[in-house]
Write an enzyme that holds these catalytic residues in place. Structure first.
Site, PDB file in Angstrom:
ATOM      1  N   ASP A 161       0.861  -1.258  -0.021  1.00  0.00           N
ATOM      2  CA  ASP A 161       0.023  -0.026  -0.087  1.00  0.00           C
ATOM      3  C   ASP A 161       0.834   1.275  -0.073  1.00  0.00           C
ATOM      4  O   ASP A 161       1.846   1.184   0.817  1.00  0.00           O
ATOM      5  CB  ASP A 161      -0.855   0.026   1.318  1.00  0.00           C
ATOM      6  N   HIS A 162       0.366   2.169  -0.864  1.00  0.00           N
ATOM      7  CA  HIS A 162       1.309   3.501  -0.845  1.00  0.00           C
ATOM      8  C   HIS A 162       2.551   3.512  -1.010  1.00  0.00           C
ATOM      9  O   HIS A 162       3.383   3.932  -0.601  1.00  0.00           O
ATOM     10  CB  HIS A 162       0.894   4.323   0.375  1.00  0.00           C
ATOM     11  N   GLU A 259      -2.977  -0.197  -8.488  1.00  0.00           N
ATOM     12  CA  GLU A 259      -3.790   0.827  -8.225  1.00  0.00           C
ATOM     13  C   GLU A 259      -3.065   2.211  -8.429  1.00  0.00           C
ATOM     14  O   GLU A 259      -1.926   2.118  -7.892  1.00  0.00           O
ATOM     15  CB  GLU A 259      -4.401   0.780  -6.947  1.00  0.00           C
ATOM     16  N   LYS A 301      -8.398   9.671   9.691  1.00  0.00           N
ATOM     17  CA  LYS A 301      -8.224   8.522  10.052  1.00  0.00           C
ATOM     18  C   LYS A 301      -9.319   8.031  11.154  1.00  0.00           C
ATOM     19  O   LYS A 301      -9.464   8.814  12.085  1.00  0.00           O
ATOM     20  CB  LYS A 301      -7.140   8.149  10.499  1.00  0.00           C
ATOM     21  N   HIS A 333      -9.829   5.538  -0.078  1.00  0.00           N
ATOM     22  CA  HIS A 333      -8.759   5.251   0.883  1.00  0.00           C
ATOM     23  C   HIS A 333      -9.196   5.754   2.250  1.00  0.00           C
ATOM     24  O   HIS A 333     -10.284   6.639   2.223  1.00  0.00           O
ATOM     25  CB  HIS A 333      -7.469   6.002   0.462  1.00  0.00           C
TER      26      HIS A 333
HETATM   27 ZN    ZN Z   1      -4.383   6.973   0.092  1.00  0.00          ZN
END
Ligand code: ZN
Length: 480
Positions: A161-162, A259, A301, A333
Site C-alpha cells: 500500500d502507498h 492501483e 483516520k 482510501h
Molecule cells: Zn491513500
C-alpha cells in the site's frame, strides 16, 4: 483461549486446518501455548518424505513440527496455493483490511467467508511497516497462517500500500504481493502554489482543448486554463506511473493488480483531472485496476466523513461514471468508519468499488483492551496523550485533545465507551507505533508484550468485535 480446537493425533489441533496430501496430514496445533504446523506421515513406508520441504523438528513416529517462520510460510503457500494471495481487484467489490498487528485475519475470515466481497487481508504501507517495526514478510505470512488455520479457501489479496519507489514496489512484488498501490503524490504538483503556466503542447490541445467528452449523463469540457492545470499538476505523475508499469507489469514476471493513488495531495481531484489522468495512463498503455482520487471533504483516520455529503454525492457520481466508462474501479482510501458516506459510495459506484480500512482494526483491538484490562488500557491511554504531538508528524488529524474525557474520572465499565468519542479514536489511532514500540528503562517493551498476551487470550472477543464493526462497513456499502 483456543478456538475451534480439538484433540487430533494427540495434539490440541485447529480443526479447520486439517489437510491431506496423499498419506501426509498437515494441521496447526498449539504446543505449550505456541502455534505450530504438525506434519504427520500416516503411511510408515513414506515417513522419510513427509515433511515436504518445511524446516522441521522431528517429534518421532513420522510426526514433525514446523514453526511459523517466513521460510515455512513460503513452503505452505506452495503446498496449499489457497494460502497464497491472488489478484481480485477485477471483482466488482473488493475491500482492504490493514491488519497492523497481524492478529485480525481470523475475525476478517469469519466475516468474508459469508459474502461476495473480495478481501485484501494483507495490506500495509511503508509508513505502517516502519511504525510497527514489521516487514512485508510478516504481513503476508500472518495472512497465510491465518488462512491455513481457519481453512479459508475463497482467495484473498495482498496490497503493497502507498508505495512510492521502484525499490519498494519490487520488494512487495518479489514476495508475491498481488496488488501494488502506487502513490504518485511525490510527482503531483500542488496546484495552489503554481505560478507559471507553461504553454500547452499541441498534442494535448488537439486531444483535449474544447473537446466534449460524454461520460454517461455527464459531459466534460477542457478549457485552456483547466487543461494547463491538468498538465502542470499531473503530467509527471503519469510519467512516473508509466515507468513503474513498464518496469514491473508488462513482462509477465509478476502477477499483480495496479492501483493508481493520487489521493495524498493538497487539493481535491476534480472530475476533469481524474479523467485526464486516466486517459493519459490508458493512452500510455498502462493497465490499472483502480484509481484513488482525493475526494472533497475530509477522510480523516478512524472517524466518520467530515464535509458536505450532498457535494460528495454530486462529485462521486461523476468520478464513478468516469471509472465505469474507462473500465476500472474507484478506490476509496481511509475508509475506516466512513459510515455516513458508505451508502452513497455503494449506490453511485453501482456496487463496483475498492475500499481500504486499516486503523479501525487496531482501534477495535484497543477497545477489547479497554473491556478486558482497564488497568492496562489506562496506562496506554495516558501514554498516548503524552506522545500525541509527536504522532501528528505522521498523520493529519484535527482532534482537539481537550474534548477527551479525563479517564481518571471514568469508571472501568465506561472505558470502552471512549471509542465512541472521535477525539479518543484519533488519539489512539495515530499513536499506535509509539505505543507498540515504547520501552521501559531496562529495554523491555512497556506495552507491546502485555497487549499481545491479552489479545491472545481475548481472541474470541476480538473476532466478534471485527465481525460486528467491519460488518457494519460492508452492510452500509451494500445498501442502496
Ligand atoms: Zn491513500
Amino acid at each position: 483461549m483456543l478456538i475451534k480446537s480439538m484433540q487430533y493425533l494427540g495434539f490440541e489441533a485447529y480443526e479447520k486446518s486439517i489437510n491431506h496430501i496423499d498419506s501426509t496430514v498437515f494441521f496447526m496445533a498449539n504446543i505449550e501455548g505456541k502455534t505450530v504446523i504438525i506434519i504427520a506421515e500416516q503411511d510408515s513406508a513414506a515417513a522419510k518424505t513427509g515433511a515436504a520441504g518445511f524446516t522441521i523438528e522431528n517429534l518421532g513416529s513420522g510426526i514433525s513440527c514446523a514453526e511459523l517462520t517466513h521460510e515455512n510460510a513460503c513452503v505452505l503457500r506452495k503446498l496449499f496455493p489457497w494460502t497464497a494471495p491472488v489478484r481480485g481487484l477485477g471483482k466488482p467489490k473488493s475491500f482492504g483490511l490493514g491488519d497492523r498487528l497481524g492478529i485480525a485475519a481470523p475475525g476478517h475470515i469469519d466475516l468474508f467467508i459469508t459474502n461476495d466481497i473480495f478481501p485484501v487481508f494483507a495490506q500495509q504501507s511503508i509508513r505502517e511497516l516502519t511504525l510497527t517495526n514489521r516487514t512485508y514478510e510478516d504481513v503476508l505470512d500472518a495472512a497465510t497462517f491465518a488462512v491455513f488455520r481457519e481453512g479459508y479457501k475463497k482467495g484473498f489479496g495482498a496490497d503493497g500500500d502507498h508505495l512510492k519507489t521502484e525499490k519498494d514496489v519490487e520488494y512487495a512484488l518479489s514476495l508475491g504481493f498481488t496488488m501494488i498501490t502506487l502513490d504518485c503524490s511525490d510527482y503531483i504538483k500542488n496546484e495552489n502554489v503554481i505560478t507559471d503556466s507553461a504553454p500547452i503542447p499541441s498534442i494535448y490541445k488537439e486531444k483535449y482543448l474544447n473537446k466534449t467528452f460524454s461520460i454517461e449523463d455527464f459531459t466534460l469540457v477542457f478549457s485552456e486554463e483547466e487543461l494547463g492545470k491538468c498538465l502542470t499538476v499531473y503530467a509527471e505523475a503519469v510519467n512516473f506511473a508509466a515507468s513503474i508499469y513498464n518496469k514491473f507489469f508488462t513482462d509477465g514476471k509478476y502477477n499483480a493488480d495496479l492501483e493508481i493513488s493520487i489521493d495524498e495531495t493538497a487539493s481535491v481531484t476534480t472530475p476533469l483531472q481524474h479523467f485526464f489522468v486516466a486517459r493519459e495512463l490508458l493512452d500510455a498503455g498502462v493497465l490499472f485496476a483502480t484509481i484513488a482520487p482525493r475526494f472533497c471533504g475530509e477522510f480523516q483516520k478512524g472517524i466518520d466523513y467530515i464535509g458536505d455529503i450532498t457535494q460528495f454525492e454530486k462529485e462521486i457520481k461523476v468520478h464513478a461514471a468516469i471509472a465505469r466508462s474507462l473500465n476500472y474501479k474507484l478506490s476509496i482510501h481511509s475508509g475506516s468508519d466512513k459510515f455516513s458516506v458508505f451508502p452513497v459510495i455503494g449506490r453511485e459506484t453501482k456496487g463496483q468499488f475498492h475500499v481500504k480500512t486499516a486503523g479501525t482494526n487496531w482501534l477495535e483491538a484497543m477497545r477489547v483492551v479497554a473491556v478486558r484490562d482497564p488497568v492496562l488500557y489506562r496506562e496506554v491511554h495516558s501514554f498516548a496523550l503524552t506522545v500525541f504531538g509527536e504522532a501528528k508528524k505522521y498523520y493529519q488529524v484535527t482532534a482537539d485533545l481537550s474534548n477527551i474525557p479525563d479517564i481518571s474520572e471514568i469508571e472501568d465499565v465506561d472505558l470502552p465507551g471512549l471509542f465512541n468519542n472521535n477525539e479518543t479514536r484519533q488519539l489512539i489511532h495515530i499513536t499506535y507505533g509509539l505505543i507498540l514500540n515504547h520501552k521501559n528503562e531496562n529495554g523491555s517493551f512497556a506495552f507491546k508484550d502485555r497487549l499481545y498476551n491479552l489479545w491472545k487470550q481475548s481472541e474470541t472477543e476480538y473476532r466478534r468485535a471485527l465481525v460486528k464493526h467491519i460488518g457494519r462497513h460492508l452492510e452500509l456499502l451494500s445498501k442502496n
